[in-house]
Design a protein around this motif. Structure first.
Motif, PDB file in Angstrom:
ATOM      1  N   SER A 280     -52.103  28.732 -34.797  1.00  0.00           N
ATOM      2  CA  SER A 280     -53.515  29.089 -35.311  1.00  0.00           C
ATOM      3  C   SER A 280     -53.697  29.011 -33.785  1.00  0.00           C
ATOM      4  N   VAL A 281     -55.147  29.618 -33.445  1.00  0.00           N
ATOM      5  CA  VAL A 281     -55.709  29.808 -32.250  1.00  0.00           C
ATOM      6  C   VAL A 281     -57.032  30.250 -32.330  1.00  0.00           C
ATOM      7  N   GLY A 302     -50.665  39.864 -35.033  1.00  0.00           N
ATOM      8  CA  GLY A 302     -52.197  39.757 -35.808  1.00  0.00           C
ATOM      9  C   GLY A 302     -53.375  39.171 -35.098  1.00  0.00           C
ATOM     10  N   VAL A 303     -53.169  38.281 -34.244  1.00  0.00           N
ATOM     11  CA  VAL A 303     -53.771  37.706 -34.220  1.00  0.00           C
ATOM     12  C   VAL A 303     -54.865  38.384 -32.574  1.00  0.00           C
ATOM     13  N   PHE A 336     -47.877  34.244 -25.594  1.00  0.00           N
ATOM     14  CA  PHE A 336     -47.093  35.800 -26.138  1.00  0.00           C
ATOM     15  C   PHE A 336     -47.422  35.898 -27.734  1.00  0.00           C
ATOM     16  N   PHE A 337     -47.258  36.893 -28.410  1.00  0.00           N
ATOM     17  CA  PHE A 337     -47.442  37.529 -29.640  1.00  0.00           C
ATOM     18  C   PHE A 337     -46.617  37.684 -30.049  1.00  0.00           C
ATOM     19  N   ALA A 451     -57.624  32.239 -35.623  1.00  0.00           N
ATOM     20  CA  ALA A 451     -56.791  32.888 -37.102  1.00  0.00           C
ATOM     21  C   ALA A 451     -55.383  32.182 -36.680  1.00  0.00           C
ATOM     22  N   SER A 452     -54.063  32.509 -38.048  1.00  0.00           N
ATOM     23  CA  SER A 452     -53.433  32.014 -37.644  1.00  0.00           C
ATOM     24  C   SER A 452     -52.249  33.274 -37.590  1.00  0.00           C
TER      25      SER A 452
END
Length: 656
Positions: A280-281, A302-303, A336-337, A451-452
């Motif tokens: 979550s950010v 998704g973020v 990083f995603f 979002a998370s």
């Protein structure tokens, strides 16, 4: 060339909420649930040890401070949990209710992979299914197997040498199968203690050897964007509304700073990276990571898709596998995603393979075909795979060791892929052919979407924060938290003058309590009531630490009042304002009525799993029933789960 290989960063996230609460007036408290202890036996030690078998495999392991704190409490302070206390009590000292609890809850494990694989444990499960009486010896055997089955296949074959020079071995008990004694149970707890004692040392050893990176999460696993400001939450489910504003950015900062100080005490250096709780950010908390001196964080694909002015095309391999920066130009961290599907494949899909070497082959082939072979400069990119390192393995045969060994064996010398830690990717590692990727070479993302890692089912498409806020139960919890937090500040207490009171509020800010409020997720055994209790106990403890009596509103449950019905433990009655959760071990439907079948309703038995124990059930929840109903009758659809009892009508009385 080595530099042409695509770096793969695997992060295993190890987490447990804080299970300790006041118990029978004991100010130190006892742990209500056993999952820290049992997952240490099955997962926390072995996940690191498995990596150690393959020196050319590098991974990141994320350890939440609230998990380590509880492990230390068991090992250093003699802490216990309710399940442990019942396991060690002489059988003739158990009350009838305690015996019923043992028969009900000491099968909380994967029936397929952790119970039926052991003939002695399977015999007891069959007895329970048949409704047979458990003798004193059966109760003792059941207590033994509940604690023995959580050991990994390696330790069940034993012996295993540990970093502190001790050896763990439960193979003789596995071979014995039955006729256990209390002394046997005591001995198994001694073996569990050895593994718990060596969890931090094995991580420290592998980190010092350069093979793993240990990262952290904010101390009690809070949803940072919500702790900082609930008004900025992304909620997009129908009917969801925000509660009265909770905004404590100072608590969000404290949760990060406490985690870093705690880490440095255990590992002799500050952490460089952090997996924010549940990924979550949000832009309004991005600066907190840089302010704390962190080098990197990670969140979900998704973020990224919803960040920036127009979003990012994360279907494009070139876009998803880049390192980015978040924060401000002069004060930023690398972000990083994670690849959502590849992460979820390990957690939810690959356990169904009959051959785990084939599963590992297929998995790496998907990565190569989709990414390593389609990116123009593989060595300049990174594929992030991030998931729980504890909850999936009960769904795998042999606790996942066969799959993980197959995966690591292939990664160790793959010509197209190279495993890395996140810091290793940033710094570079010439000896392994990994070039540096300094922050100044990374694109700055602004704004970072709030979002998370998850997109709640039933909400609008796109990652959000609905799991933790927006429903009536969740909002009531946030408002209670806000009132208690305001009272703490108004009392004049500070983190310096009354650290224990602040510690209690930080515990109440943890994500897990909010996860189980509402109807987002269902625990088959009604376990959300335990999380409700723990949340309110942490809030009550704020008042106790201030020398005050907790307000009566904290005595009222937030979650729905649930009565659980199972074929082997059917309740005689349910309250008119309660709900009845019907739980069986096969899918199907039920028909039920409250007025003698003049009218009836159908309810689908939906799969529901206890994420901590890996026990899977099928449940239907009905009610509340009101004051005009005196008896609930239901039967299973003969085409679904009901073949199990031939359409038998089950009755539960309704009481005011």
């Amino acid at each position: 060339m080595a530099g042409d290989r695509l770096p793969i960063a695997i992060l295993w996230h190890q987490h447990q909420p804080f299970y300790r609460a006041r118990w029978d007036g004991d100010p130190r408290g006892s742990y209500v649930l056993p999952w820290v202890r049992l997952h240490a036996v099955r997962d926390y030690y072995s996940m690191a040890a498995l990596v150690g078998e393959f020196p050319n495999v590098h991974v990141t392991i994320n350890l939440v401070p609230s998990l380590i704190l509880q492990l230390e409490d068991y090992v250093e302070n003699g802490a216990t949990d309710l399940f442990q206390e019942l396991s060690l009590r002489p059988v003739d000292k158990l009350s009838g209710a305690e015996r019923d609890f043992i028969v009900s809850r000491f099968f909380d494990a994967s029936w397929e992979n952790e119970i039926t694989v052991h003939p002695g444990y399977a015999r007891l499960l069959n007895m329970r299914r048949a409704g047979r009486h458990f003798t004193d010896q059966d109760i003792t055997d059941l207590r033994m197997w509940f604690n023995l089955a959580w050991f990994t296949a390696d330790t069940q074959r034993g012996p295993i040498d540990l970093p502190d020079g001790s050896t763990v071995d439960v193979s003789d008990f596995v071979k014995k199968e039955s006729a256990f004694t209390l002394d046997d149970i005591v001995a198994v707890f001694g073996e569990q203690q050895k593994l718990m004692r060596n969890v931090v040392p094995i991580h420290r050893n592998l980190m010092e050897a350069g093979q793993i990176e240990v990262s952290m999460t904010p101390f009690y696993h809070p949803i940072l964007p919500l702790v900082a400001d609930t008004d900025l939450a992304t909620i997009d489910a129908g009917g969801a509304v925000l509660p009265r504003r909770f905004s404590r950015p100072e608590d969000a900062r404290a949760q990060i700073e406490k985690a870093i100080a705690f880490y440095e005490e255990r590992f002799g250096r500050p952490p460089r990276g952090m997996w924010p709780s549940e990924g979550s950010v949000g832009q309004h908390v991005a600066h907190l990571f840089a302010d704390a001196g962190l080098t990197w964080i990670a969140t979900d694909q998704g973020v990224l898709a919803r960040s920036g002015k127009w979003g990012y095309d994360t279907v494009d391999p070139e876009v998803l596998t880049r390192a980015y920066r978040i924060g401000e130009k002069r004060k930023s961290v690398t972000a990083f995603f994670r690849h959502t599907q590849f992460s979820d494949d390990i957690g939810f899909s690959l356990q169904g393979y009959a051959d785990y070497d084939r599963a590992a082959d297929d998995y790496l082939t998907w990565i190569k075909d989709g990414y390593a072979r389609s990116i123009a400069d593989p060595g300049g990119h990174i594929l992030s795979i991030i998931l729980d390192g504890e909850n999936a393995w009960g769904s795998y045969r042999n606790r996942g060791t066969a799959f993980l060994r197959g995966l690591y064996r292939r990664l160790a010398d793959d010509p197209e892929l190279v495993s890395v830690t996140f810091s290793e990717f940033i710094d570079g590692n010439e000896s392994r052919g990994i070039r540096p990727h300094p922050p100044e070479s990374q694109e700055l993302i602004s704004p970072l979407f709030c979002a998370s890692w998850i997109d709640e089912m039933g909400s609008a498409p796109g990652n959000d924060l609905n799991i933790w806020i927006g429903s009536p139960q969740e909002n009531r919890a946030w408002e209670l938290l806000g009132r208690v937090r305001d009272h703490l500040e108004e009392s004049g207490a500070t983190p310096e003058s009354n650290p224990d009171a602040y510690e209690s509020i930080y515990r109440a800010e943890g994500s897990d309590w909010f996860w189980w409020f509402g109807d987002d997720f269902v625990q088959p055994s009604g376990g959300e009531l335990v999380f409700d209790y723990l949340f309110r106990e942490h809030l009550k403890d704020v008042y106790r630490q201030l020398g005050e009596e907790p307000p009566s509103e904290l005595d009222s449950p937030i979650a729905r009042d649930i009565v659980v019905w199972t074929p082997t433990d059917p309740p005689a009655s349910v309250g008119s304002e309660q709900v009845l959760r019907i739980m069986v071990d096969r899918p199907g439907k039920i028909r039920w009525t409250g007025d003698g079948w003049a009218t009836s309703a159908g309810a689908l038995l939906i799969p529901a799993g206890d994420v901590m124990s890996n026990r899977i059930g099928y449940v239907a929840t009905i009610g509340p029933f009101g004051g005009d109903c005196s008896t609930i009758e239901f039967r299973f659809d003969e085409e679904g789960a009901g073949g199990q009892d031939g359409g038998t009508v089950h009755r539960v009385s309704v009481e005011d």
